[in-house]
Design a protein around this motif. Sequence first.
Motif, PDB file in Angstrom:
ATOM      1  N   GLN A  27       0.817  -1.279  -0.071  1.00  0.00           N
ATOM      2  CA  GLN A  27       0.109  -0.016  -0.068  1.00  0.00           C
ATOM      3  C   GLN A  27       0.995   1.413  -0.101  1.00  0.00           C
ATOM      4  O   GLN A  27       0.380   2.327   0.065  1.00  0.00           O
ATOM      5  N   GLN A  28       2.135   1.170  -0.015  1.00  0.00           N
ATOM      6  CA  GLN A  28       3.047   2.283   0.056  1.00  0.00           C
ATOM      7  C   GLN A  28       3.116   3.083  -1.376  1.00  0.00           C
ATOM      8  O   GLN A  28       2.907   2.489  -2.549  1.00  0.00           O
ATOM      9  N   ARG A  29       2.885   4.362  -1.318  1.00  0.00           N
ATOM     10  CA  ARG A  29       2.674   5.274  -2.460  1.00  0.00           C
ATOM     11  C   ARG A  29       4.069   5.731  -2.932  1.00  0.00           C
ATOM     12  O   ARG A  29       4.227   6.804  -2.190  1.00  0.00           O
ATOM     13  N   PHE A  30       4.526   5.133  -3.736  1.00  0.00           N
ATOM     14  CA  PHE A  30       6.080   5.613  -4.033  1.00  0.00           C
ATOM     15  C   PHE A  30       6.167   7.139  -4.867  1.00  0.00           C
ATOM     16  O   PHE A  30       7.109   7.708  -4.918  1.00  0.00           O
ATOM     17  N   LEU A  31       5.114   7.396  -5.212  1.00  0.00           N
ATOM     18  CA  LEU A  31       4.728   8.749  -6.008  1.00  0.00           C
ATOM     19  C   LEU A  31       4.422   9.889  -4.928  1.00  0.00           C
ATOM     20  O   LEU A  31       4.669  11.182  -5.461  1.00  0.00           O
ATOM     21  N   SER A  32       4.737   9.777  -3.701  1.00  0.00           N
ATOM     22  CA  SER A  32       4.293  10.930  -2.621  1.00  0.00           C
ATOM     23  C   SER A  32       5.613  12.049  -2.762  1.00  0.00           C
ATOM     24  O   SER A  32       5.003  12.881  -2.301  1.00  0.00           O
ATOM     25  N   ILE A  33       6.459  11.791  -3.320  1.00  0.00           N
ATOM     26  CA  ILE A  33       7.691  12.692  -3.290  1.00  0.00           C
ATOM     27  C   ILE A  33       7.461  13.583  -4.682  1.00  0.00           C
ATOM     28  O   ILE A  33       8.125  14.571  -4.599  1.00  0.00           O
ATOM     29  N   ILE A  34       6.523  13.342  -5.413  1.00  0.00           N
ATOM     30  CA  ILE A  34       6.140  14.361  -6.553  1.00  0.00           C
ATOM     31  C   ILE A  34       5.649  15.529  -6.050  1.00  0.00           C
ATOM     32  O   ILE A  34       4.563  15.531  -5.252  1.00  0.00           O
ATOM     33  N   PRO A  35       6.282  16.748  -6.062  1.00  0.00           N
ATOM     34  CA  PRO A  35       5.449  17.786  -5.631  1.00  0.00           C
ATOM     35  C   PRO A  35       4.210  18.394  -6.346  1.00  0.00           C
ATOM     36  O   PRO A  35       4.287  18.173  -7.523  1.00  0.00           O
ATOM     37  N   VAL A  36       3.132  18.995  -5.741  1.00  0.00           N
ATOM     38  CA  VAL A  36       1.964  19.168  -6.531  1.00  0.00           C
ATOM     39  C   VAL A  36       2.301  20.525  -7.402  1.00  0.00           C
ATOM     40  O   VAL A  36       1.847  20.531  -8.320  1.00  0.00           O
ATOM     41  N   GLU A  37       3.127  21.394  -6.958  1.00  0.00           N
ATOM     42  CA  GLU A  37       3.432  22.459  -7.921  1.00  0.00           C
ATOM     43  C   GLU A  37       4.107  22.125  -9.236  1.00  0.00           C
ATOM     44  O   GLU A  37       3.866  22.908 -10.134  1.00  0.00           O
ATOM     45  N   ASP A  38       4.787  20.888  -9.283  1.00  0.00           N
ATOM     46  CA  ASP A  38       5.482  20.496 -10.686  1.00  0.00           C
ATOM     47  C   ASP A  38       4.245  20.013 -11.566  1.00  0.00           C
ATOM     48  O   ASP A  38       4.411  20.248 -12.710  1.00  0.00           O
ATOM     49  N   VAL A  39       3.317  19.265 -10.764  1.00  0.00           N
ATOM     50  CA  VAL A  39       2.176  18.732 -11.629  1.00  0.00           C
ATOM     51  C   VAL A  39       1.478  20.035 -12.141  1.00  0.00           C
ATOM     52  O   VAL A  39       0.942  19.872 -13.367  1.00  0.00           O
ATOM     53  N   VAL A  40       1.187  20.909 -11.189  1.00  0.00           N
ATOM     54  CA  VAL A  40       0.312  21.970 -11.673  1.00  0.00           C
ATOM     55  C   VAL A  40       1.127  22.834 -12.710  1.00  0.00           C
ATOM     56  O   VAL A  40       0.369  23.289 -13.671  1.00  0.00           O
TER      57      VAL A  40
END
Length: 358
Positions: free
Chosen positions: A336-349
């Motif tokens: 259940q570990q979410r390895f994508l958690s280190i992706i910052p919101v501001e970069d996706v936005v």
Amino acid sequence: MASPILANISPQNILLIKLRHHGDMLLTTPVINALHQRYPQANIDVLLYQETRPMLEAHPAIRRLHIIDRKWKNEGAWRKLAHERALIADVRACHYDLVINLADQWRAGIITRLSRAPLRIGFAFKKRDNALWRFCHNQLVSTADHSTLHTVEQNMSALAPLGISREGARVSMHYSENDKQYVLSTLLENGINSPFIVVQPTSRWGFKCWEDEKVAATIDQLAKQNRKVILTAAPDQKERVMIEHIQSLCRSPDVVSLAGKFSLPQLAALIDHAQLFIGVDSAPMHMAAALDTPCIALFGPTKLQHWRPWGEHNRVIWAGDYGPLPSPDSIDTNTQQRFLSIIPVEDVVAAARSYLNE
């Protein structure tokens, strides 16, 4: 290099075999498209699993689909054997000149042999380096460079004996007019009559997903009155619960959930009409790329070289650029570990706004 004999053949009936998941089936369409372009007079059929049928059933170059239902094994040995015999009889009745087996299962190899096609192309998989696999196929294509190739390029390499290049390979996703009309009417029923973004944050594997809080924060920065954000997911109960949680975290009123409302071809029609698609490593992500809808794909510990979106209007945001990730081969798919958690919101936005010209 293909031999002159194979490069000059003109098959009338072609069977393509692939027994994998939904995204894998979509990535066989470059092979179908290339075969149709080279042999426009030929009938092209596909053998696939029942559940993946929606990925190919509307493809205009396909004559028919042969189906293997994985539920056959639950019907008992004799019933399963009857299904298998009927399948072989159907395959033989089509009188294939050419069978291209992209699969690595023994079942696929044996069906290839039993088709009685005079030309039977397969891959020389290391785990199938034996006399029986060679007996099933009379042309085997090396897989020595497959670790460096995208899945599209791997599939296309099966056409090398026919003299067909993998250059210009094109993935395509098709849907019916009925699917399109159903989607358009659903949008109107939900008050959506302006441009919209599709966000599909779910996957059947949790380790491929971003954190719900970050998905919601991204949506809140992109949704506005004249641009809704539509959340989608498979009908699976776990995915729908995840979507409900994400929507509960959103502060924006311009978020609509259509999770579980569409078949895969209907979802394709929705994505085709979107300004932008944001999602994780999944079949819908590959659909967006195939439909040439601008696509932002979030990846974690997945083999990017094999599974990145194929096409021009795509942006991959990889968690490995922000911190260490485990090897894809070491992942417990039930974690259940979410390895994508280190992706910052501001970069996706920021990536989204670059596509939206903001």
